[in-house]
Structures are given as C-alpha cells and as structure tokens.
Design an enzyme around this catalytic site. Structure first.
Site, PDB file in Angstrom:
ATOM      1  CG  ASN A   1     122.451  27.684 -69.947  1.00 49.04           C
ATOM      2  OD1 ASN A   1     122.963  28.506 -69.187  1.00 49.04           O
ATOM      3  ND2 ASN A   1     121.712  28.043 -70.972  1.00 49.04           N
TER       4      ASN A   1
ATOM      5  CG  HIS B   1     127.955  33.975 -68.010  1.00 52.92           C
ATOM      6  ND1 HIS B   1     127.405  34.118 -66.754  1.00 52.92           N
ATOM      7  CD2 HIS B   1     127.069  33.191 -68.687  1.00 52.92           C
ATOM      8  CE1 HIS B   1     126.262  33.468 -66.683  1.00 52.92           C
ATOM      9  NE2 HIS B   1     126.039  32.885 -67.839  1.00 52.92           N
TER      10      HIS B   1
ATOM     11  CG  ASP C   1     128.626  35.054 -63.896  1.00 48.27           C
ATOM     12  OD1 ASP C   1     128.720  33.800 -63.931  1.00 48.27           O
ATOM     13  OD2 ASP C   1     127.683  35.672 -64.423  1.00 48.27           O
TER      14      ASP C   1
ATOM     15  CG  ASN D   1     120.017  29.853 -66.979  1.00 47.88           C
ATOM     16  OD1 ASN D   1     119.011  29.721 -66.287  1.00 47.88           O
ATOM     17  ND2 ASN D   1     120.043  30.633 -68.040  1.00 47.88           N
TER      18      ASN D   1
END
Length: 189
Positions: free
Chosen positions: A69, A21, A94, A115
């Site tokens: 997020n 991520h 990513d 997100n």
C-alpha cells in the site's frame, strides 16, 4: 520511450514472500537472477535495487521494502533520484481480474482497486506508466479478496504463474528497447 525502471510489487518479509500478492516481485527477482544480477538493500531509498543491461539498454530493478500500500513512495523516490519519467517505468503486479497464468502488458489506466497501483499513481501524480499484470485469478467474492491475495497459491496455480512469468521475462528485451506496442502484441496474444 525505453523503460528505465522495473518495479516488482510485493509485501516484504518471509511471511508474504510466497503469497499471490507478491507475483510481481517473483518476476523481477527471476529477471535479475537470469541476468546474474544481485539485489542490494538501500535503506535510504527503502528498496532492494539492482541493474541489468539487455542489448545496451540499462534498466534498474526495484523491490520496495515498504508494504504494498506504500509502494508509491519508494517508486517516487527512486524515479526522482535517477530522473526517470513515469512513461519510463514498468510496474509488475498481481492481477485479480486475469485468470491464473494469464499475463498482459498495459499502458496507463486506473488502479483497478489495486492498492499498490493506487499509491504509485498518487505519488507520481499520474497513472501514465506501464503495467505488466500477472493473473492470479479471483476468489469469486469481494469479501474473500484480502485473504486470497495474502495466501499461497496451489502447486498447480503456482506453476501457471511461473509460466506467465517466463512469458513476461521473454518480452523484457522488447520493452527495454521502447517498442511497447510490439511487446503488447507478443504477450497479450
């Protein structure tokens, strides 16, 4: 329009540093290192920030101190403070929908379930910013995605991601000049 802000999406902290991520932050960190630029923490801005200048095209580099997020809040604060328009922002992140080691440059679009992009779009009020998408592959089933993006890639996958990062860094001078179409042709080929 020239790019004035490059944001490397990530989850902060050592527990997440080497996870898939954080591939966007890997690229932005490598870009800063190649230009002998060092990040400084700005708690008020909720970010690590530095600047680079390539061929007389200055650009701020941003690594949010917020979790993925909530990347939009930091991006909005920085862009408002420095009067940077969404079209002058490149988000590096990513991408599950690209095979490991692929990299693509894109302008605008939706969040595709990411997100970090969802929050940036909400905070900026538009999705009309540029994205440099680093392929991390997909685990095969949507129920495995959360665990997959928060895991470390194999050595083989990591090397493919690093190779993609090198290709991404190679187009940054073109991106900073504002010739997004040429950069797309080079990296998306």
């Amino acid at each position: 329009m020239a790019i004035k802000l490059i944001v490397g999406l990530r989850n902060p902290g050592s527990a997440y540093e080497q996870t898939r991520h954080n591939a966007g932050a890997w690229l932005v960190t490598a870009l800063a290192q190649r230009h002998n630029s060092h990040f400084k923490i700005d708690k008020k801005m909720q970010a690590e920030l530095t600047e680079i200048d390539i061929n007389n095209h200055p650009c701020r580099l941003l690594l949010p101190l917020t979790f993925m997020n909530h990347s939009g809040q930091t991006t909005r604060i920085i862009s408002q403070f420095y009067k940077i328009e969404p079209g002058e922002i490149l988000i590096v992140h990513d991408e599950l929908d690209l095979p490991v080691g692929r990299i693509k440059l894109k302008t605008g679009g939706g969040h595709g379930g990411h997100n970090g992009l969802r929050d940036i779009t909400a905070q900026l009020g538009t999705g009309e910013f540029h994205r440099l998408r680093i392929g991390i592959g997909h685990p095969g089933h949507k129920d495995l995605v959360h665990q997959y993006v928060l895991s470390r890639p194999s050595m083989h996958d990591r090397q493919q991601i690093y190779d993609a990062i090198d290709r991404g860094i190679a187009i940054i001078p073109i991106v900073l000049s504002g010739d997004i179409a040429r950069a797309m042709n080079q990296v998306n080929a």
